[in-house]
Design an enzyme around this catalytic site. Sequence first.
Site, mmCIF file in Angstrom:
data_model
loop_
_atom_site.group_PDB
_atom_site.id
_atom_site.type_symbol
_atom_site.label_atom_id
_atom_site.label_comp_id
_atom_site.label_asym_id
_atom_site.label_seq_id
_atom_site.Cartn_x
_atom_site.Cartn_y
_atom_site.Cartn_z
ATOM 1 C CB THR A 48 -10.348 5.855 28.675
ATOM 2 O OG1 THR A 48 -9.082 5.373 29.107
ATOM 3 C CG2 THR A 48 -11.021 4.800 27.814
ATOM 4 C CE1 TYR A 111 -2.153 -6.832 21.111
ATOM 5 C CE2 TYR A 111 -0.023 -5.896 20.562
ATOM 6 C CZ TYR A 111 -1.041 -6.790 20.295
ATOM 7 O OH TYR A 111 -0.943 -7.635 19.216
ATOM 8 C CE1 TYR A 137 -8.197 4.008 34.959
ATOM 9 C CE2 TYR A 137 -7.736 4.987 32.811
ATOM 10 C CZ TYR A 137 -8.607 4.347 33.675
ATOM 11 O OH TYR A 137 -9.880 4.040 33.264
ATOM 12 N NE ARG A 142 -11.967 1.681 28.919
ATOM 13 C CZ ARG A 142 -12.523 1.857 27.735
ATOM 14 N NH1 ARG A 142 -11.839 1.592 26.636
ATOM 15 N NH2 ARG A 142 -13.759 2.311 27.629
ATOM 16 C CE LYS A 166 -10.302 6.517 36.220
ATOM 17 N NZ LYS A 166 -10.585 7.073 34.861
ATOM 18 C CB ILE A 208 -10.949 9.709 38.176
ATOM 19 C CG1 ILE A 208 -9.881 10.336 39.088
ATOM 20 C CG2 ILE A 208 -10.839 10.277 36.760
ATOM 21 C CD1 ILE A 208 -8.451 10.062 38.658
#
Length: 296
Positions: A48, A111, A137, A142, A166, A208
């Site tokens: 990202t 989404y 992740y 997000r 992560k 991270i």
Amino acid sequence: MSNRLISGSAVALVTPFHQDGSIDFDAIRRLVRFHREAGTDIVLPCGTTGESPTLTNEEEAEIIRTVREEAGESMMVAAGAGTNDTRHAVELSRNAEKAGAQAILSVAPYYNKPSQEGFYQHFRHVAEAVSVPVIIYNVPGRTGCNVSAETILRLARDFENVLAVKEASANFEQIMTLIDERPERFSVMTGEDGLMLPFMALGGDGVISVAANQVPKVVKGLIDAMKAGNLEEARAINRKYRKLFRLNFIDSNPVPVKYALSLMGMIEEVYRLPLVPMAEANKAILRDELQKLGLI
């Protein structure tokens, strides 16, 4: 002794661009040398923070090849290779491995908001498609959905190359479950710079980090201090840099950190749409903190 492969200070590397929007590969090499000299453990392009949604498959492969070439054997090179279409995520993961990535960061599908079984099947296909370690992740802020600790642990037990998460949920109950119930080889990394100290205190393996783009020695120092049990040293580092960690998210990541790096003379301040520069008021706030810290 821990036998975990994924640990320490990892940088979520920015992607520098020229003014015409093309990738600045000279700046990428310069950034990787900066991290090599700072002692960063893992460099992670095409996530990202690297503006991966705007990169083509070909650009991602070339970035990974460049980073791996410049890193040599001094740092592990992981690479973002995730998306919300499982077939495309598999393709990106295979491409990243072929380009030289030594691990894959695979984001939770966003989404379309799958069920926990959908998450499991998505990551199963990714894990089965590559031979390198897979880092799940989980970033609900997000993606709009959370991969549960139970699903992550199920994947860790079922697939030998699912070796880390992560975890950017900031859900400490979930974080503690992951740390307490994981297989011995499985790493739990935070994706939240502002939570490094309490995360490591719970038994986490590292970070991270976005802030490692600007202050790689600082981030590594905090992680190493916590690993060594030097709590007062870690507290002092965290206290000094906590505001910077927060200001890196005064606007959408990676806009603030790229602005900071431009002031530090590392890259040009160029983004790909839909990202745009910060408002001048926010720039002034971040610039003031960078000056106080002696970074510019």
